[in-house]
Design a protein around this motif. Sequence first.
Motif, PDB file in Angstrom:
ATOM      1  N   ARG A 245       1.810   2.913  -1.166  1.00 34.80           N
ATOM      2  CA  ARG A 245       0.429   3.143  -1.582  1.00 34.80           C
ATOM      3  C   ARG A 245       0.111   2.439  -2.900  1.00 34.80           C
ATOM      4  O   ARG A 245      -1.012   1.985  -3.116  1.00 34.80           O
ATOM      5  CB  ARG A 245       0.146   4.641  -1.644  1.00 34.80           C
TER       6      ARG A 245
ATOM      7  N   ASP B 247       2.330   4.559   6.301  1.00 34.53           N
ATOM      8  CA  ASP B 247       3.124   5.587   6.977  1.00 34.53           C
ATOM      9  C   ASP B 247       3.988   4.991   8.087  1.00 34.53           C
ATOM     10  O   ASP B 247       5.155   5.381   8.254  1.00 34.53           O
ATOM     11  CB  ASP B 247       2.206   6.666   7.555  1.00 34.53           C
TER      12      ASP B 247
ATOM     13  N   ASP C 205     -10.527   0.535   6.095  1.00 33.51           N
ATOM     14  CA  ASP C 205     -10.798   1.721   5.289  1.00 33.51           C
ATOM     15  C   ASP C 205      -9.491   2.354   4.818  1.00 33.51           C
ATOM     16  O   ASP C 205      -8.386   1.946   5.215  1.00 33.51           O
ATOM     17  CB  ASP C 205     -11.670   2.724   6.049  1.00 33.51           C
ATOM     18  N   GLU C 206      -9.624   3.347   3.954  1.00 32.90           N
ATOM     19  CA  GLU C 206      -8.451   3.965   3.334  1.00 32.90           C
ATOM     20  C   GLU C 206      -7.537   4.598   4.375  1.00 32.90           C
ATOM     21  O   GLU C 206      -6.306   4.526   4.265  1.00 32.90           O
ATOM     22  CB  GLU C 206      -8.898   5.016   2.323  1.00 32.90           C
ATOM     23  N   ALA C 207      -8.127   5.220   5.398  1.00 33.11           N
ATOM     24  CA  ALA C 207      -7.321   5.865   6.431  1.00 33.11           C
ATOM     25  C   ALA C 207      -6.464   4.846   7.172  1.00 33.11           C
ATOM     26  O   ALA C 207      -5.282   5.098   7.483  1.00 33.11           O
ATOM     27  CB  ALA C 207      -8.221   6.621   7.408  1.00 33.11           C
ATOM     28  N   ALA C 208      -7.041   3.675   7.467  1.00 30.26           N
ATOM     29  CA  ALA C 208      -6.292   2.635   8.176  1.00 30.26           C
ATOM     30  C   ALA C 208      -5.141   2.118   7.325  1.00 30.26           C
ATOM     31  O   ALA C 208      -4.031   1.885   7.826  1.00 30.26           O
ATOM     32  CB  ALA C 208      -7.232   1.498   8.554  1.00 30.26           C
TER      33      ALA C 208
ATOM     34  N   ASP D  49      -3.620   3.765   4.879  1.00 32.57           N
ATOM     35  CA  ASP D  49      -2.622   4.838   4.785  1.00 32.57           C
ATOM     36  C   ASP D  49      -1.727   4.854   6.019  1.00 32.57           C
ATOM     37  O   ASP D  49      -0.512   5.071   5.930  1.00 32.57           O
ATOM     38  CB  ASP D  49      -3.316   6.196   4.643  1.00 32.57           C
ATOM     39  N   ARG D  50      -2.345   4.647   7.183  1.00 32.36           N
ATOM     40  CA  ARG D  50      -1.562   4.649   8.415  1.00 32.36           C
ATOM     41  C   ARG D  50      -0.559   3.503   8.430  1.00 32.36           C
ATOM     42  O   ARG D  50       0.582   3.671   8.868  1.00 32.36           O
ATOM     43  CB  ARG D  50      -2.491   4.539   9.627  1.00 32.36           C
TER      44      ARG D  50
END
Length: 206
Positions: free
Chosen positions: A95, A194, A185-188, A190-191
């Motif tokens: 991150r 991960d 976006d932030e979710a993408a 983050d994935r």
Amino acid sequence: MTTEPSAYHRRVAEEKRNAILKAATRLFLDSGYAGASLAKIADAAGVSKATLFKQFPTKAALFDAIVTASWETGEDTGERPPVGDLDAGLATIGRRYVALLTRPGMADLFRIVIAELPRFPELGETQFNRGKMPYFESVRGYLETERDAGTITLDDPDLAATQFLGMISNYVFWPRMLLQDWAPDEAAMDRVVDEAVLVMRARYAR
């Protein structure tokens, strides 16, 4: 006998330095490395040429400072994660890497280097040695501490660090160099981090 500059003078000097770095980055991007003279940079930054030359006697020194500043993570975010929890440690590093690569101006800096590389190969060396390598070495160092702690099996720390950072940058950063509207976006993002952690655990965890 010399006297230390006052807090006020140190603050003014730092403000002028930041103005110079900002103006230089923009002029390098707009005019190319060759087309951005130190005189133009001083004018754009609102400082005298003497002030600029005092801080940056050459254009190469100025570019070096821009690269170094762009890759700095700061003391509060740059500390190595605690050893013993590989998933948490890699997630933290991943991150941080996303935040670094998506900083305003980072893609622009790479474009400057790529555009001017045929005429000024030293720009690429500066970007690699002053920017990328110190960050890469910090990631490699973290993996080596996990290996020494017995949490992972690691024969080639350089390869492992390259794999981890490459899985992230290949999605988060490099499409930006060619696609103007690339903005996951932030979710993408983050994935992506991960999933990179899961791959590293599957490959290296004991």
